[in-house]
Design an enzyme around this catalytic site. Structure first.
Site, PDB file in Angstrom:
ATOM      1  N   GLY A 244       0.830  -1.204   0.000  1.00 24.85           N
ATOM      2  CA  GLY A 244       0.000   0.000   0.000  1.00 24.85           C
ATOM      3  C   GLY A 244       0.863   1.252   0.000  1.00 24.85           C
ATOM      4  O   GLY A 244       1.900   1.291   0.656  1.00 24.85           O
TER       5      GLY A 244
ATOM      6  N   GLY B 230       0.402  -9.914  -6.739  1.00 24.60           N
ATOM      7  CA  GLY B 230       1.542 -10.468  -7.468  1.00 24.60           C
ATOM      8  C   GLY B 230       2.801 -10.567  -6.639  1.00 24.60           C
ATOM      9  O   GLY B 230       3.906 -10.330  -7.126  1.00 24.60           O
TER      10      GLY B 230
ATOM     11  N   GLY C 269       6.616  -2.178   3.418  1.00 23.56           N
ATOM     12  CA  GLY C 269       6.210  -2.625   4.751  1.00 23.56           C
ATOM     13  C   GLY C 269       6.616  -4.077   4.956  1.00 23.56           C
ATOM     14  O   GLY C 269       7.516  -4.582   4.252  1.00 23.56           O
TER      15      GLY C 269
ATOM     16  N   THR D  10       5.055   2.418   5.979  1.00 15.66           N
ATOM     17  CA  THR D  10       3.674   1.991   6.162  1.00 15.66           C
ATOM     18  C   THR D  10       2.964   2.973   7.090  1.00 15.66           C
ATOM     19  O   THR D  10       3.530   3.405   8.097  1.00 15.66           O
ATOM     20  CB  THR D  10       3.507   0.560   6.739  1.00 15.66           C
TER      21      THR D  10
ATOM     22  N   ASP E  67       0.753   2.057   8.906  1.00 13.90           N
ATOM     23  CA  ASP E  67       0.358   1.253  10.074  1.00 13.90           C
ATOM     24  C   ASP E  67       1.363   1.329  11.224  1.00 13.90           C
ATOM     25  O   ASP E  67       1.028   0.978  12.351  1.00 13.90           O
ATOM     26  CB  ASP E  67       0.190  -0.226   9.681  1.00 13.90           C
TER      27      ASP E  67
ATOM     28  N   MET F 201      -7.612   2.761   9.507  1.00 13.89           N
ATOM     29  CA  MET F 201      -6.760   1.640   9.080  1.00 13.89           C
ATOM     30  C   MET F 201      -5.700   1.334  10.141  1.00 13.89           C
ATOM     31  O   MET F 201      -5.632   1.992  11.169  1.00 13.89           O
ATOM     32  CB  MET F 201      -6.094   1.974   7.756  1.00 13.89           C
TER      33      MET F 201
ATOM     34  N   ARG G 237      -4.344  -2.237  10.085  1.00 14.73           N
ATOM     35  CA  ARG G 237      -4.282  -3.707  10.099  1.00 14.73           C
ATOM     36  C   ARG G 237      -4.344  -4.256  11.520  1.00 14.73           C
ATOM     37  O   ARG G 237      -5.228  -3.895  12.259  1.00 14.73           O
ATOM     38  CB  ARG G 237      -3.058  -4.195   9.345  1.00 14.73           C
TER      39      ARG G 237
ATOM     40  N   HIS H 158      -8.880   4.688   2.864  1.00  7.10           N
ATOM     41  CA  HIS H 158      -7.737   5.090   2.033  1.00  7.10           C
ATOM     42  C   HIS H 158      -7.460   6.585   2.074  1.00  7.10           C
ATOM     43  O   HIS H 158      -6.409   7.018   1.591  1.00  7.10           O
ATOM     44  CB  HIS H 158      -7.952   4.610   0.590  1.00  7.10           C
TER      45      HIS H 158
HETATM   46  O1  F6P Z   1      -0.877  -1.579   5.192  1.00  7.75           O
HETATM   47  C1  F6P Z   1      -1.450  -0.374   4.793  1.00  7.75           C
HETATM   48  C2  F6P Z   1      -2.942  -0.507   4.671  1.00  7.75           C
HETATM   49  O2  F6P Z   1      -3.463   0.755   4.329  1.00  7.75           O
HETATM   50  C3  F6P Z   1      -3.655  -1.087   5.893  1.00  7.75           C
HETATM   51  O3  F6P Z   1      -3.816  -0.145   6.910  1.00  7.75           O
HETATM   52  C4  F6P Z   1      -4.931  -1.587   5.283  1.00  7.75           C
HETATM   53  O4  F6P Z   1      -5.501  -2.638   6.015  1.00  7.75           O
HETATM   54  C5  F6P Z   1      -4.486  -2.075   3.922  1.00  7.75           C
HETATM   55  O5  F6P Z   1      -3.270  -1.412   3.617  1.00  7.75           O
HETATM   56  C6  F6P Z   1      -5.492  -1.797   2.826  1.00  7.75           C
HETATM   57  O6  F6P Z   1      -5.028  -2.327   1.641  1.00  7.75           O
HETATM   58  P1  F6P Z   1      -5.719  -2.103   0.226  1.00  7.75           P
HETATM   59  O7  F6P Z   1      -5.028  -0.947  -0.413  1.00  7.75           O
HETATM   60  O8  F6P Z   1      -5.475  -3.374  -0.489  1.00  7.75           O
HETATM   61  O9  F6P Z   1      -7.171  -1.817   0.442  1.00  7.75           O
END
Ligand code: F6P
Length: 367
Positions: free
Chosen positions: A15, A83, A123, A146, A148, A190, A192, A291
């Site tokens: 991400g 991927g 990350g 990240t 997170d 967000m 995780r 996001h």
């Molecule tokens: O790891 C970064 C993050 O934004 C997390 O906080 C979240 O769970 C995940 O990526 C979301 O991923 P995606 O972009 O696949 O929705």
């Protein structure tokens, strides 16, 4: 004394996070200043692993490519969380999907194009891939990215500060509307399986309840907090819910699980809102920041740390280091073993002083 003139490649994976472009700029300018050559890999490792979709596996990164990008969100290299080269999905003739290790192909591409080293910005997933490439003989330096903030061995990852600042601003805005309508506002953020974003933004915005994955919650305690506020004529409540939050004895809420991709979390906030509505009879609304936390301009803190990380990554290569990750150990930027960064997740310690501060100020953590 400097090393021979290197040809290095950079990639961004997983991400996106605010600050990626600042890291790229710092890497490119530091490397070009040493007389090295710099190349970008597009969309994670896709320009190597899916060559039919790209003109070339590596493209030259010039001074021109990185002009004026420090303050821009996203990544000029592109990124993906699909991927994964360690578990690359390949469709078999019967339609089923087989997960194949493609790291040998990546190492071969580096050898074929005479690229000496990789700076991997990512990350835990991306740095696990980087670690595997390193064990196959590639010289690798990692840079911790990240929102997170869940990477081990670094006090902070870039992107986190921007996400927390934005979440805090959103909660400030929700306070006034919650108070005006005498509502309970539930905000899902967000992060995780770690509660860093929820905790830091929740404490900073004086949220009344903060639910994080590290402290499984009892919904009765949350409802009691809402009612306690009612009794003291505080007719609104702000509840921050980390996407990985879970009730006592329950599990986190999963939105989607695809083969070859990390599970997508989501829905934890709405679950809390529904329960609190039923239990208290209060008008509740839930908001998912999602996001929005990943976009936009990096804060000054994130820009600075990103530029420092990028320059430090090139310095590490100049010192012929290998298999390390750049890390913040305030006030210094240091190098730590790459595999230690990903060996375990950095979650919020229950005895950290931010949690203690919250408890002393009356924040409910659902326990
Ligand atoms: O790891 C970064 C993050 O934004 C997390 O906080 C979240 O769970 C995940 O990526 C979301 O991923 P995606 O972009 O696949 O929705």
């Amino acid at each position: 004394m400097g090393r021979k003139k290197l040809r290095i490649a950079i990639n961004t994976g997983g991400g996106d996070a605010p600050g990626l472009n600042a890291v790229i700029r710092a890497v490119v300018i530091s490397a070009l200043t040493k007389g090295w050559e710099c190349f970008g890999i597009r969309d994670g490792y896709n320009s190597i692993t899916i060559p039919e979709k790209y003109d070339e596996p590596f493209f030259p990164l010039t001074r021109e490519c990185v002009r004026g990008i420090t303050h821009l969100g996203g990544t000029i290299l592109g990124t993906t969380n699909k991927g994964n080269p360690l578990e690359f999905p390949v469709k078999k003739p019967d339609g089923s999907i087989e997960l194949v290790d493609r790291t040998d192909d990546i190492v071969a591409a580096f050898r074929k194009h005479n690229i000496d080293a990789l700076i991997a910005i990512g990350g835990d997933g991306s740095l696990t891939i980087a670690s595997a490439l390193c064990s196959k003989g590639l010289q690798v330096i990692g840079v911790p990215k990240t929102i997170d903030n869940d990477l081990n061995r670094t006090v902070i990852t870039f992107g986190f500060d921007t996400a927390v600042s934005f979440a805090t601003e959103c909660m400030d805005r929700l306070h006034s509307t919650a108070e005006a309508h005498q509502r309970v506002m539930v905000v899902e953020v967000m992060g995780r399986y770690a509660g860093w974003i929820a905790l830091n933004s929740g404490i900073s915005s004086s949220a009344d309840v903060i639910l994080i994955p590290e402290i499984p919650y009892d919904i009765e305690k949350v409802a009691a907090k809402v009612m306690e506020r009612e009794e003291t004529k505080r007719h609104f409540t702000i509840i921050v819910v980390a996407e990985g939050a879970k009730p006592k004895g329950g599990t986190h809420s999963v939105k989607e699980k695809e083969i070859g991709k990390a599970e997508r979390l989501g829905g934890a906030g709405e679950i809390v809102a529904q329960k609190i509505r039923e239990m208290t009879g209060k008008d509740c609304r839930s908001v998912v920041l999602g996001h929005l936390l990943r976009g936009g301009t990096p804060t000054t803190f994130d820009r600075l740390i990103s530029l420092r990380f990028g320059a430090a990554a090139v310095r590490a290569l100049d010192q012929n280091q290998n298999g390390v990750m750049v890390a913040l150990d305030p006030p210094a930027v240091r190098y730590v073993p790459l595999d230690e960064a990903t060996s375990r997740m950095k979650v919020v310690p229950l005895d950290c002083d931010t949690i203690l501060t919250g408890r002393e100020l009356g924040t409910c953590f659902g326990d």
